[in-house]
Design an enzyme around this catalytic site. Structure first.
Site, PDB file in Angstrom:
ATOM      1  N   ASN A  10       0.831  -1.258  -0.087  1.00 24.09           N
ATOM      2  CA  ASN A  10       0.026  -0.025   0.088  1.00 24.09           C
ATOM      3  C   ASN A  10       0.884   1.217   0.177  1.00 24.09           C
ATOM      4  O   ASN A  10       1.223   1.618   1.070  1.00 24.09           O
ATOM      5  CB  ASN A  10      -0.881   0.137   1.348  1.00 24.09           C
ATOM      6  CG  ASN A  10      -1.760   1.175   1.494  1.00 24.09           C
ATOM      7  OD1 ASN A  10      -1.816   2.059   0.266  1.00 24.09           O
ATOM      8  ND2 ASN A  10      -2.545   1.529   2.551  1.00 24.09           N
ATOM      9  N   TRP A  11       1.119   1.781  -1.120  1.00 24.45           N
ATOM     10  CA  TRP A  11       2.101   2.837  -1.291  1.00 24.45           C
ATOM     11  C   TRP A  11       1.423   4.111  -0.748  1.00 24.45           C
ATOM     12  O   TRP A  11       2.170   5.147  -0.244  1.00 24.45           O
ATOM     13  CB  TRP A  11       2.294   3.194  -2.758  1.00 24.45           C
ATOM     14  CG  TRP A  11       3.086   2.225  -3.715  1.00 24.45           C
ATOM     15  CD1 TRP A  11       3.734   0.878  -3.030  1.00 24.45           C
ATOM     16  CD2 TRP A  11       3.743   2.244  -4.954  1.00 24.45           C
ATOM     17  NE1 TRP A  11       4.220   0.172  -3.953  1.00 24.45           N
ATOM     18  CE2 TRP A  11       4.278   1.146  -5.106  1.00 24.45           C
ATOM     19  CE3 TRP A  11       3.404   2.891  -5.957  1.00 24.45           C
ATOM     20  CZ2 TRP A  11       4.976   0.654  -6.229  1.00 24.45           C
ATOM     21  CZ3 TRP A  11       3.876   2.549  -7.285  1.00 24.45           C
ATOM     22  CH2 TRP A  11       4.596   1.734  -7.346  1.00 24.45           C
ATOM     23  N   LYS A  12       0.343   4.219  -0.174  1.00 26.43           N
ATOM     24  CA  LYS A  12      -0.271   5.493   0.370  1.00 26.43           C
ATOM     25  C   LYS A  12      -0.024   6.752  -0.691  1.00 26.43           C
ATOM     26  O   LYS A  12      -0.009   6.362  -1.818  1.00 26.43           O
ATOM     27  CB  LYS A  12       0.119   5.628   1.627  1.00 26.43           C
ATOM     28  CG  LYS A  12       0.023   4.350   2.519  1.00 26.43           C
ATOM     29  CD  LYS A  12       0.221   4.752   3.993  1.00 26.43           C
ATOM     30  CE  LYS A  12      -0.065   3.431   4.651  1.00 26.43           C
ATOM     31  NZ  LYS A  12      -0.187   3.533   6.138  1.00 26.43           N
ATOM     32  N   HIS A  95      -9.542   1.302   4.797  1.00 26.76           N
ATOM     33  CA  HIS A  95      -8.345   1.599   5.358  1.00 26.76           C
ATOM     34  C   HIS A  95      -8.521   2.733   6.592  1.00 26.76           C
ATOM     35  O   HIS A  95      -9.378   3.648   6.303  1.00 26.76           O
ATOM     36  CB  HIS A  95      -7.160   2.124   4.417  1.00 26.76           C
ATOM     37  CG  HIS A  95      -5.821   2.093   5.058  1.00 26.76           C
ATOM     38  ND1 HIS A  95      -5.670   3.048   6.069  1.00 26.76           N
ATOM     39  CD2 HIS A  95      -4.676   1.445   5.038  1.00 26.76           C
ATOM     40  CE1 HIS A  95      -4.252   2.837   6.461  1.00 26.76           C
ATOM     41  NE2 HIS A  95      -3.843   1.795   5.929  1.00 26.76           N
ATOM     42  N   GLU A  97      -7.013   4.880   7.830  1.00 30.32           N
ATOM     43  CA  GLU A  97      -6.716   6.408   7.137  1.00 30.32           C
ATOM     44  C   GLU A  97      -7.791   6.930   6.554  1.00 30.32           C
ATOM     45  O   GLU A  97      -8.065   8.215   6.793  1.00 30.32           O
ATOM     46  CB  GLU A  97      -5.091   6.630   6.279  1.00 30.32           C
ATOM     47  CG  GLU A  97      -4.266   6.375   7.562  1.00 30.32           C
ATOM     48  CD  GLU A  97      -2.870   5.650   6.455  1.00 30.32           C
ATOM     49  OE1 GLU A  97      -2.889   5.624   5.383  1.00 30.32           O
ATOM     50  OE2 GLU A  97      -1.963   4.878   7.273  1.00 30.32           O
ATOM     51  N   GLU A 167      -5.812  -4.770  10.466  1.00 24.21           N
ATOM     52  CA  GLU A 167      -4.644  -3.609  10.651  1.00 24.21           C
ATOM     53  C   GLU A 167      -4.779  -2.771  12.089  1.00 24.21           C
ATOM     54  O   GLU A 167      -5.488  -1.900  11.993  1.00 24.21           O
ATOM     55  CB  GLU A 167      -4.719  -2.594   9.564  1.00 24.21           C
ATOM     56  CG  GLU A 167      -4.149  -3.291   8.209  1.00 24.21           C
ATOM     57  CD  GLU A 167      -3.658  -2.352   7.173  1.00 24.21           C
ATOM     58  OE1 GLU A 167      -2.489  -2.581   6.653  1.00 24.21           O
ATOM     59  OE2 GLU A 167      -4.374  -1.437   7.200  1.00 24.21           O
ATOM     60  N   GLY A 173       2.324   2.424  10.907  1.00 23.27           N
ATOM     61  CA  GLY A 173       3.346   3.475  10.614  1.00 23.27           C
ATOM     62  C   GLY A 173       3.822   3.881  11.901  1.00 23.27           C
ATOM     63  O   GLY A 173       4.833   4.986  11.951  1.00 23.27           O
ATOM     64  N   SER A 213       2.991  -1.943  10.561  1.00 20.63           N
ATOM     65  CA  SER A 213       4.638  -1.959  10.660  1.00 20.63           C
ATOM     66  C   SER A 213       5.042  -3.426  10.609  1.00 20.63           C
ATOM     67  O   SER A 213       6.026  -3.878  11.087  1.00 20.63           O
ATOM     68  CB  SER A 213       4.797  -1.561  12.023  1.00 20.63           C
ATOM     69  OG  SER A 213       4.609  -0.433  12.412  1.00 20.63           O
ATOM     70  N   GLY A 234       2.838  -1.099   4.290  1.00 19.39           N
ATOM     71  CA  GLY A 234       2.797   0.356   4.015  1.00 19.39           C
ATOM     72  C   GLY A 234       4.346   0.753   3.695  1.00 19.39           C
ATOM     73  O   GLY A 234       4.752   0.671   2.543  1.00 19.39           O
ATOM     74  N   GLY A 235       4.765   1.264   4.812  1.00 21.06           N
ATOM     75  CA  GLY A 235       6.207   1.685   4.701  1.00 21.06           C
ATOM     76  C   GLY A 235       7.220   0.752   3.971  1.00 21.06           C
ATOM     77  O   GLY A 235       8.065   1.200   3.081  1.00 21.06           O
TER      78      GLY A 235
END
Ligand code: PGA
Length: 250
Positions: A10-12, A95, A97, A167, A173, A213, A234-235
């Site tokens: 998930n590049w966001k 998600h 966010e 999640e 993150g 994470s 993600g990251g």
């Protein structure tokens, strides 16, 4: 039928078009015969180019959102049909966010999920509790309400195109990961809810990813748990070597 194991990125809101194409190219060269399904979730602007680039490869493409309306006067929105027309096969919905910063409600998410499925997309549907809810021991109630609120109205046939991603919001993150025990416990609970709703067989076939994470260091331990079928990353999905190491851990 054994359920599908998956590593999804998930590049966001990261990577401009050129950077995204460079990362997708690097992944395409490296991912030849993965042992699991590999998906990358990219911003809308990358979808068409990256889908074309990855055509015939082992990597599928996901959008990170879609509109809750079919079409029309919704300036700036992107419909499920538009996403599908780019060649993307998946969409990430629900998600935290999106729920938190864009006030996406259960009803809005249900509309998005239905439109995505109606347009032939598969959905990676995210659920998970915030820190205060975990501290109050309410995580089970929270994920149950999220499932009942947006996806448990789907038919058994529709359910086959749903991948779940648990999640915990406090782990996204933050560098704080749920322990494999914490993650396994709630994954098993989520699977039991799916079994109650759609039957044991459907529950056994449902892919449930862990996200928050998850990285190249902790992935193997998480993926070793019986109810953790892979990760939503993600990251660590923004760096080819890290994402590749996570795929190799699955
Ligand atoms: P993270 O994000 O891996 O950077 O914690 C996961 C996600 O939000 O899907």
């Amino acid at each position: 039928m054994a359920r599908i194991k998956m590593v999804a990125g998930n590049w966001k809101m990261n990577k401009n078009l050129q950077e995204g194409v460079a990362l997708a190219t690097e992944l395409k060269e490296a991912v030849k015969n993965p042992k699991c399904a590999v998906v990358i979730g990219t911003p809308f602007i990358h979808l068409a180019t990256v889908s074309e680039l990855l055509k015939g490869s082992a990597i599928k493409v996901a959008a990170e959102n879609c509109a809750d309306h079919e079409k029309g006067a919704y300036t700036g929105e992107i419909s499920a049909e538009m996403v599908k027309s780019t060649g993307a096969e998946y969409v990430i919905l629900g998600h935290s966010e999106r729920r938190q910063y864009y006030a996406e409600s259960y009803a809005m998410l249900e509309a998005k999920v239905r439109l995505a499925l109606a347009n032939g997309l598969k959905v990676i549907f995210c659920i998970g509790e915030i820190k205060e809810e975990r501290e109050a021991g309410q995580q089970n109630e929270v994920v149950k309400a999220q499932l009942e609120g947006s996806v448990f109205g789907l038919s058994a046939e529709e359910w086959k195109n749903i991948v779940l991603a648990y999640e915990p919001v406090w782990a996204i993150g933050t560098g704080l990961t749920a322990t494999p025990e914490q993650a396994q416990e709630i994954h098993a609970y989520i699977r039991s809810l799916v079994a109650e709703k759609y039957g044991k067989e459907a529950a056994e076939d449902t892919t449930i990813l862990y996200g928050g994470s998850c990285n190249e260091k902790n992935a193997a331990e998480l993926f070793a748990c019986p109810d953790i079928d892979g990760g939503l990353i993600g990251g660590a999905a923004l760096v080819a070597e890290k994402f590749l190491a996570i795929i190799a851990a699955r």
